[in-house]
Design an enzyme around this catalytic site. Structure first.
Site, PDB file in Angstrom:
ATOM      1  N   ASP A  12      47.375  15.914 -54.851  1.00 22.95           N
ATOM      2  CA  ASP A  12      46.077  16.044 -55.508  1.00 22.95           C
ATOM      3  C   ASP A  12      45.030  15.769 -54.429  1.00 22.95           C
ATOM      4  O   ASP A  12      44.955  14.652 -53.900  1.00 22.95           O
ATOM      5  CB  ASP A  12      45.994  15.023 -56.643  1.00 22.95           C
ATOM      6  CG  ASP A  12      44.650  14.981 -57.348  1.00 22.95           C
ATOM      7  OD1 ASP A  12      43.652  15.535 -56.811  1.00 22.95           O
ATOM      8  OD2 ASP A  12      44.578  14.358 -58.420  1.00 22.95           O
ATOM      9  N   GLY A  34      39.155  24.038 -61.923  1.00 27.56           N
ATOM     10  CA  GLY A  34      40.060  23.881 -60.792  1.00 27.56           C
ATOM     11  C   GLY A  34      39.742  22.685 -59.920  1.00 27.56           C
ATOM     12  O   GLY A  34      39.357  21.618 -60.402  1.00 27.56           O
ATOM     13  N   VAL A  35      39.888  22.884 -58.631  1.00 28.96           N
ATOM     14  CA  VAL A  35      39.661  21.796 -57.669  1.00 28.96           C
ATOM     15  C   VAL A  35      38.210  21.323 -57.710  1.00 28.96           C
ATOM     16  O   VAL A  35      37.932  20.127 -57.569  1.00 28.96           O
ATOM     17  CB  VAL A  35      40.103  22.215 -56.244  1.00 28.96           C
ATOM     18  CG1 VAL A  35      39.163  23.220 -55.624  1.00 28.96           C
ATOM     19  CG2 VAL A  35      40.226  21.000 -55.344  1.00 28.96           C
ATOM     20  N   ASP A  36      37.280  22.233 -57.934  1.00 26.44           N
ATOM     21  CA  ASP A  36      35.856  21.883 -58.009  1.00 26.44           C
ATOM     22  C   ASP A  36      35.612  20.878 -59.136  1.00 26.44           C
ATOM     23  O   ASP A  36      34.985  19.832 -58.932  1.00 26.44           O
ATOM     24  CB  ASP A  36      35.050  23.172 -58.232  1.00 26.44           C
ATOM     25  CG  ASP A  36      33.542  22.992 -58.116  1.00 26.44           C
ATOM     26  OD1 ASP A  36      33.088  21.956 -57.594  1.00 26.44           O
ATOM     27  OD2 ASP A  36      32.829  23.918 -58.536  1.00 26.44           O
ATOM     28  N   SER A 119      39.735  30.136 -52.575  1.00 29.33           N
ATOM     29  CA  SER A 119      39.628  31.479 -53.176  1.00 29.33           C
ATOM     30  C   SER A 119      40.902  32.018 -53.811  1.00 29.33           C
ATOM     31  O   SER A 119      40.908  33.138 -54.292  1.00 29.33           O
ATOM     32  CB  SER A 119      39.093  32.509 -52.173  1.00 29.33           C
ATOM     33  OG  SER A 119      37.709  32.368 -51.991  1.00 29.33           O
ATOM     34  N   THR A 120      41.988  31.243 -53.835  1.00 28.59           N
ATOM     35  CA  THR A 120      43.244  31.791 -54.346  1.00 28.59           C
ATOM     36  C   THR A 120      43.463  31.552 -55.836  1.00 28.59           C
ATOM     37  O   THR A 120      44.432  32.049 -56.395  1.00 28.59           O
ATOM     38  CB  THR A 120      44.457  31.220 -53.574  1.00 28.59           C
ATOM     39  OG1 THR A 120      44.500  29.812 -53.764  1.00 28.59           O
ATOM     40  CG2 THR A 120      44.374  31.564 -52.102  1.00 28.59           C
ATOM     41  N   TYR A 123      39.385  33.156 -58.117  1.00 26.49           N
ATOM     42  CA  TYR A 123      38.746  34.156 -57.253  1.00 26.49           C
ATOM     43  C   TYR A 123      39.733  35.236 -56.805  1.00 26.49           C
ATOM     44  O   TYR A 123      39.337  36.235 -56.228  1.00 26.49           O
ATOM     45  CB  TYR A 123      38.083  33.498 -56.064  1.00 26.49           C
ATOM     46  CG  TYR A 123      36.756  32.814 -56.389  1.00 26.49           C
ATOM     47  CD1 TYR A 123      36.331  32.574 -57.690  1.00 26.49           C
ATOM     48  CD2 TYR A 123      35.915  32.405 -55.370  1.00 26.49           C
ATOM     49  CE1 TYR A 123      35.133  31.961 -57.972  1.00 26.49           C
ATOM     50  CE2 TYR A 123      34.692  31.782 -55.640  1.00 26.49           C
ATOM     51  CZ  TYR A 123      34.318  31.566 -56.943  1.00 26.49           C
ATOM     52  OH  TYR A 123      33.115  30.962 -57.209  1.00 26.49           O
TER      53      TYR A 123
END
Length: 178
Positions: A12, A34-36, A119-120, A123
């Protein structure tokens, strides 16, 4: 030459003990999924307050904030490209994300930085191509700078980590992407 400075971990991102983590942000920099979203939740409301002062970020660029409640001292926010068809500068824009993050890290004398798979997710960037661009961009940066910065590619899934490990293990210093 640089493989001792480049590492792949499955973890993480928000829990890593590094100087800076990279946020795969949206252009507003005001949080998302997501990660954001995970970074914003873990860092606390102070991160959102600072991001509101930044005026957003354009694709391929990067901006830096404090890490607040994260282990990392800094968060470097970058906006990756949305994959369309590979004919709209997506590869160059993704490479620019890595270069701009690393340049900000260098300016702040950051010694360790962790990147997510930019971006994966939603996006839609092809994972293997994105990993080649990431590794190529980082290796090119490290060849040009002798600060000894430790770079971590932090993958949430084992599948993503395997892609990075395979490319790192089987790549030459002159790895290129199409």
């Amino acid at each position: 030459m640089t493989n001792d400075l480049v590492h792949v971990v499955q973890a993480d991102l928000t829990t890593l003990n590094v100087d800076a983590i990279v946020n795969a942000a949206n252009p507003s920099l005001l949080g998302g999924g997501g990660v954001d979203g995970a970074i914003h939740r873990r860092a606390g409301p102070e991160l959102l307050a600072e991001c509101r002062t930044l005026g957003g970020c354009i694709t391929g660029e990067a901006k830096i904030t404090a890490g607040y409640r994260l282990q990392a001292k800094y968060v470097i926010h970058t906006v990756g490209p949305v994959w369309r068809d590979g004919q709209h500068d997506e590869t160059d824009l993704l490479a620019s994300c890595y270069r701009n993050c690393l340049n900000l890290a260098r300016e702040r004398h950051i010694q360790s930085i962790a990147f997510p798979c930019i971006s994966t997710g939603i996006y839609g960037f092809p994972k293997s191509l994105a990993a080649r661009i990431a590794l190529s961009s980082v290796k090119a940066f490290l060849r040009g700078h002798d600060e000894g910065m430790q770079v971590y590619f932090c993958c949430f899934s084992e599948t993503d980590a395997d892609i990075y490990r395979h490319l790192l293990q089987h790549s030459s210093e002159d790895m290129r992407y199409p």
